[in-house]
Scaffold this active site. Sequence first.
Site, PDB file in Angstrom:
ATOM      1  N   LYS A  92       0.864  -1.182   0.000  1.00  0.00           N
ATOM      2  CA  LYS A  92       0.000   0.000   0.000  1.00  0.00           C
ATOM      3  C   LYS A  92       0.889   1.217   0.000  1.00  0.00           C
ATOM      4  O   LYS A  92       1.825   1.318   0.813  1.00  0.00           O
ATOM      5  CB  LYS A  92      -0.880  -0.020   1.265  1.00  0.00           C
ATOM      6  N   GLN A 113       7.334   3.669   3.712  1.00  0.00           N
ATOM      7  CA  GLN A 113       5.928   3.261   3.801  1.00  0.00           C
ATOM      8  C   GLN A 113       5.766   1.978   4.636  1.00  0.00           C
ATOM      9  O   GLN A 113       4.753   1.797   5.309  1.00  0.00           O
ATOM     10  CB  GLN A 113       5.394   3.039   2.380  1.00  0.00           C
ATOM     11  N   LYS A 116       5.680   3.192   8.268  1.00  0.00           N
ATOM     12  CA  LYS A 116       4.519   4.069   8.476  1.00  0.00           C
ATOM     13  C   LYS A 116       3.238   3.237   8.537  1.00  0.00           C
ATOM     14  O   LYS A 116       2.415   3.404   9.433  1.00  0.00           O
ATOM     15  CB  LYS A 116       4.448   5.059   7.302  1.00  0.00           C
ATOM     16  N   LYS A 128       5.221   1.720  -3.258  1.00  0.00           N
ATOM     17  CA  LYS A 128       5.099   3.086  -3.794  1.00  0.00           C
ATOM     18  C   LYS A 128       5.271   3.015  -5.303  1.00  0.00           C
ATOM     19  O   LYS A 128       5.904   2.088  -5.818  1.00  0.00           O
ATOM     20  CB  LYS A 128       6.187   3.990  -3.181  1.00  0.00           C
ATOM     21  N   GLY A 167      -2.930   8.326  -4.047  1.00  0.00           N
ATOM     22  CA  GLY A 167      -2.311   9.534  -4.600  1.00  0.00           C
ATOM     23  C   GLY A 167      -1.033   9.923  -3.866  1.00  0.00           C
ATOM     24  O   GLY A 167      -0.676   9.344  -2.848  1.00  0.00           O
ATOM     25  N   ASP A 168      -0.332  10.888  -4.420  1.00  0.00           N
ATOM     26  CA  ASP A 168       0.842  11.514  -3.789  1.00  0.00           C
ATOM     27  C   ASP A 168       1.053  12.808  -4.586  1.00  0.00           C
ATOM     28  O   ASP A 168       0.115  13.289  -5.242  1.00  0.00           O
ATOM     29  CB  ASP A 168       2.067  10.571  -3.858  1.00  0.00           C
ATOM     30  N   THR A 212      -4.404  13.468   5.567  1.00  0.00           N
ATOM     31  CA  THR A 212      -2.971  13.612   5.869  1.00  0.00           C
ATOM     32  C   THR A 212      -2.722  14.912   6.635  1.00  0.00           C
ATOM     33  O   THR A 212      -2.029  14.921   7.659  1.00  0.00           O
ATOM     34  CB  THR A 212      -2.125  13.544   4.582  1.00  0.00           C
ATOM     35  N   ASN A 243      -2.330  19.132  -1.375  1.00  0.00           N
ATOM     36  CA  ASN A 243      -3.294  18.434  -0.516  1.00  0.00           C
ATOM     37  C   ASN A 243      -2.916  18.488   0.970  1.00  0.00           C
ATOM     38  O   ASN A 243      -3.736  18.869   1.813  1.00  0.00           O
ATOM     39  CB  ASN A 243      -3.413  16.981  -0.995  1.00  0.00           C
TER      40      ASN A 243
HETATM   41  P1  NDP Z   1       0.508  17.892  -3.997  1.00  0.00           P
HETATM   42  O1  NDP Z   1       0.954  17.562  -5.356  1.00  0.00           O
HETATM   43  O2  NDP Z   1      -0.926  18.053  -3.701  1.00  0.00           O
HETATM   44  O3  NDP Z   1       1.255  19.208  -3.487  1.00  0.00           O
HETATM   45  C1  NDP Z   1       2.639  19.300  -3.416  1.00  0.00           C
HETATM   46  C2  NDP Z   1       3.014  20.709  -3.018  1.00  0.00           C
HETATM   47  O4  NDP Z   1       4.416  20.761  -2.786  1.00  0.00           O
HETATM   48  C3  NDP Z   1       2.719  21.729  -4.082  1.00  0.00           C
HETATM   49  O5  NDP Z   1       2.451  22.964  -3.488  1.00  0.00           O
HETATM   50  C4  NDP Z   1       4.025  21.768  -4.871  1.00  0.00           C
HETATM   51  O6  NDP Z   1       4.232  22.973  -5.574  1.00  0.00           O
HETATM   52  C5  NDP Z   1       5.032  21.628  -3.746  1.00  0.00           C
HETATM   53  N1  NDP Z   1       6.255  21.009  -4.257  1.00  0.00           N
HETATM   54  C6  NDP Z   1       6.379  19.853  -4.958  1.00  0.00           C
HETATM   55  N2  NDP Z   1       7.647  19.618  -5.296  1.00  0.00           N
HETATM   56  C7  NDP Z   1       8.341  20.639  -4.803  1.00  0.00           C
HETATM   57  C8  NDP Z   1       9.717  20.990  -4.834  1.00  0.00           C
HETATM   58  N3  NDP Z   1      10.626  20.208  -5.448  1.00  0.00           N
HETATM   59  N4  NDP Z   1      10.087  22.123  -4.180  1.00  0.00           N
HETATM   60  C9  NDP Z   1       9.163  22.895  -3.559  1.00  0.00           C
HETATM   61  N5  NDP Z   1       7.862  22.637  -3.518  1.00  0.00           N
HETATM   62  C10 NDP Z   1       7.459  21.523  -4.126  1.00  0.00           C
HETATM   63  O7  NDP Z   1       1.160  16.753  -3.043  1.00  0.00           O
HETATM   64  P2  NDP Z   1       0.754  16.328  -1.580  1.00  0.00           P
HETATM   65  O8  NDP Z   1       0.311  17.500  -0.806  1.00  0.00           O
HETATM   66  O9  NDP Z   1      -0.132  15.146  -1.682  1.00  0.00           O
HETATM   67  O10 NDP Z   1       2.150  15.792  -1.026  1.00  0.00           O
HETATM   68  C11 NDP Z   1       3.080  16.629  -0.340  1.00  0.00           C
HETATM   69  C12 NDP Z   1       4.032  15.771   0.467  1.00  0.00           C
HETATM   70  O11 NDP Z   1       3.284  14.989   1.410  1.00  0.00           O
HETATM   71  C13 NDP Z   1       4.846  14.756  -0.338  1.00  0.00           C
HETATM   72  O12 NDP Z   1       6.105  14.581   0.284  1.00  0.00           O
HETATM   73  C14 NDP Z   1       4.042  13.466  -0.183  1.00  0.00           C
HETATM   74  O13 NDP Z   1       4.838  12.320  -0.357  1.00  0.00           O
HETATM   75  C15 NDP Z   1       3.596  13.616   1.258  1.00  0.00           C
HETATM   76  N6  NDP Z   1       2.444  12.795   1.636  1.00  0.00           N
HETATM   77  C16 NDP Z   1       1.243  12.937   0.990  1.00  0.00           C
HETATM   78  C17 NDP Z   1       0.158  12.169   1.376  1.00  0.00           C
HETATM   79  C18 NDP Z   1      -1.185  12.352   0.785  1.00  0.00           C
HETATM   80  O14 NDP Z   1      -2.146  11.740   1.297  1.00  0.00           O
HETATM   81  N7  NDP Z   1      -1.360  13.156  -0.253  1.00  0.00           N
HETATM   82  C19 NDP Z   1       0.281  11.151   2.432  1.00  0.00           C
HETATM   83  C20 NDP Z   1       1.567  11.157   3.109  1.00  0.00           C
HETATM   84  C21 NDP Z   1       2.598  11.938   2.673  1.00  0.00           C
HETATM   85  P3  NDP Z   1       3.829  23.089  -7.137  1.00  0.00           P
HETATM   86  O15 NDP Z   1       2.369  23.367  -7.151  1.00  0.00           O
HETATM   87  O16 NDP Z   1       4.667  24.188  -7.640  1.00  0.00           O
HETATM   88  O17 NDP Z   1       4.185  21.764  -7.762  1.00  0.00           O
END
Ligand code: NDP
Length: 448
Positions: A92, A113, A116, A128, A167-168, A212, A243
């Site tokens: 997962k 993962q 976690k 993943k 998603g991620d 999250t 997200n």
């Molecule tokens: P989203 O794609 O919804 O958002 C990612 C955000 O981070 C955007 O604002 C993006 O900016 C920014 N971002 C991405 N890459 C970079 C970078 N290289 N430098 C600076 N900013 C960056 O992703 P999520 O919110 O889902 O995920 C964010 C983090 O949380 C990740 O590490 C993910 O693995 C982790 N996570 C997510 C979960 C989930 O349920 N969604 C669960 C557990 C962990 P821009 O719009 O410019 O791309």
Amino acid sequence: MNAKQYVHELFERVVKRNPNEPEFHQAVQEVLESLVPVLEKKPEYIELGIVERIVEPERQIIFRVPWVDDNGKVQVNRGFRVQFNSAIGPYKGGIRFHPSVYVGIIKFLGFEQIFKNSLTGLPIGGGKGGSDFDPKGKSDAEVMRFCQSFMTELYRHISQDTDVPAGDIGVGGREIGYMYGQYKRIKNVYEAGVLTGKGLTYGGSLGRTEATGFGLVYFVDEMIKAKGISFAGKTVVISGSGNVAIYATKKVQELGGNVVAVSDSNGYVYDKNGINLATVQRIKEVERKRISEYVKAHPTAEYHEGCNGIWTIPCDIALPCATQNEIEIESAKILVKNGCKAVGEGANMPTTLEATKYFIENGVLFAPAKAANAGGVATSALEMSQNSMRLSWTFEEVDAKLKNIMVNIYKNASKAAEEFGNADNLVVGANIAGFIKVAEAMKAQGLV
Ligand code: NDP
């Protein structure tokens, strides 16, 4: 051989066997260092090769993803799914679409993962996936064609009992919908439990979108409460505007904290009056534009180019919710100097090893990602339960279960931290608590 030496030699082998994958090495190093006290107490984990097997994925799939863009031009991306460990349940873990994706990123995420998912207390293994496809600037039709092509290969490796993606970064409700549609079409079966993060009209769970971010804040709230601190009246800086960042902001604001900054991969917004979440959601979720647009709606706010600058804003609590290694040692030093009392990792591995150590040594309360952002995958598992039972819980039911899970993760991580050394080191506590359940399951299942 003593545990310390064993871990050192094993880490060297991991680096040699997985060259040019620094993110994977970093994730493995952190876990292995934490496990030394456990291996000293339980040498059978060394004898049975538990740790040696846990750092080697059970299966790694790399595939071609061809698709046609809106100009009729053929594009080729690379797809990945790493099925890391299935000792306690089906693999997962999410799918990431971002140009930086390569096998080392997927392996670091899949490895984390395992622990976690174990920490959630639910029966889910670690995996993943992703692609170097960049959804930014692509039309809806292009994203759909890409998702369909991606699933046309992935479908043969997943099922509700084998491997359940979610998603991620770059993969939200839209992408999950397109992938689910293609899976259903190829398999000719309505297998809702094969993907999580689905829309509410076709098997999704209420509360998954928020999980999250909300879970992160529930966890950090528990951690700071133990030291007599609360979110009320605190200044909070949150990186990202996706997200995780959006729903972390929402929950912090509900608890009376003042979120003064958010960011994207181009720059950050500082609004000392408090970030207006409705504006952020309109820009990022509806219009899919840049966060720099925020100042058009709120002219007293400031926009700054570049990502690291966000950590120079004085705050009580920092919640990195964007991506890996976004807090390096220089930023950690500035945060500590400015009086930051707590850091909660919403993103996966957003803090470098050096910065993590610096926070802990300087008495900053530190909530590691494996524990603090586990609310997303935990609620994904609740979505799978609802799919199996063919019923839906209310938002309140899901949210109450999420909160309960986050409180339990905090308790288990701090108990393990106390038992194996330093009560305030939740990095060690989370790694150990997550590891033991998987190790015991692997021991019971023999050499597989
Ligand atoms: P989203 O794609 O919804 O958002 C990612 C955000 O981070 C955007 O604002 C993006 O900016 C920014 N971002 C991405 N890459 C970079 C970078 N290289 N430098 C600076 N900013 C960056 O992703 P999520 O919110 O889902 O995920 C964010 C983090 O949380 C990740 O590490 C993910 O693995 C982790 N996570 C997510 C979960 C989930 O349920 N969604 C669960 C557990 C962990 P821009 O719009 O410019 O791309």
